[in-house]
Design an enzyme around this catalytic site. Sequence first.
Site, PDB file in Angstrom:
ATOM      1  CB  THR A 283     -22.826  -0.685   9.487  1.00 20.94           C
ATOM      2  OG1 THR A 283     -21.672   0.171   9.492  1.00 20.94           O
ATOM      3  CG2 THR A 283     -23.255  -0.957  10.920  1.00 20.94           C
ATOM      4  CB  CYS A 284     -19.253  -1.082   5.231  1.00 20.63           C
ATOM      5  SG  CYS A 284     -18.603   0.326   6.150  1.00 20.63           S
ATOM      6  CG  PHE A 285     -19.031  -5.175   4.003  1.00 23.70           C
ATOM      7  CD1 PHE A 285     -18.807  -4.824   2.681  1.00 23.70           C
ATOM      8  CD2 PHE A 285     -18.063  -4.857   4.942  1.00 23.70           C
ATOM      9  CE1 PHE A 285     -17.638  -4.189   2.300  1.00 23.70           C
ATOM     10  CE2 PHE A 285     -16.882  -4.226   4.569  1.00 23.70           C
ATOM     11  CZ  PHE A 285     -16.673  -3.887   3.245  1.00 23.70           C
TER      12      PHE A 285
END
Length: 317
Positions: A283-285
């Site tokens: 989810t960070c990317f």
Amino acid sequence: MTGEEGIDAGGVTREYFQLLSAQLFDVNSGMWSNRFGDDSRITWFNSDCIWDDDGYFLVGVLVGLALYNSVLLDVHFPQAVYRKLLGLPLGLEDMVDEEVKSGLQHLLDYSDDDVEDVFCLTFDVAWTDLGEEKRKELKPRGIDTPVTSDNKEEYVILYVKWLLVDSIYPQYEAFERGFMRVMENSSLDLLRPQDLELLVVGTPELDFNALMSNTQYEGGYDSGSAVVRNFWKFVEETSHETRLNLLKFATGSSKAPIGGLGELSFKIQKSGPDSDQLPSSHTCFNTLLLPDYGENYNKLAVRLGRAVIECEGFGLQ
């Protein structure tokens, strides 16, 4: 998924804000008004909640921190809240209750001279709190002052001020104090209310066709890969709620950034050969990790559907 571990490079922060805001904005907390009906998603201050200034302060801090960290929130403030945060005047057009707004507009539009006889209003407000009827005069001797064709505009101005400012003053003051604890040195005065709303909640329209056009593929996938074609078929055929969960699963948020989903840097990456594993995500990317289920659409639909249903929570201790 529930219990998954993660190192925060942005995605865990987004999910944390989403989970926290779901609790803080829950109407069952008593902090928010539920007089707009069970189907209404409007988030407005409960004027009868006089016991939780710290709660409103905390919500203000949450909104300020989310704005500062560019995290979108699932909150449904009306335009009046953003106008108040920017120090702008409020009017009839900012009324939250559409039924009351329509009634006041009807009063203003009424052109005959028998306003007093037709509307039977005086300069006071009455409401019920826990079964007890309460009354507030809008001006001195308001209960003895009838609304007429000559003073109806004054009545509307005072009524709107009471509903949007005076009746929720302690609740909103605590909320604004928390918000400004984070944002007091920012350049909010450069924004319009609609700009501030976009920064807090993102773009309401979710154009998945724009997302598809902007998606990048890694690990051996391209737009013509069978599993990729089946993925977009799933997106097209599934329900709106599942689409929101899919977006949250892959990016940590069910909201679109300013400019819409076409501005979202979204990737689909190959996660090994065909297997029984569920899809996962970074989810960070904004990256969806998709095993190569090949031509088997049903397998993709079942496993992706299962993954997005269980897309909340993280397990780092």
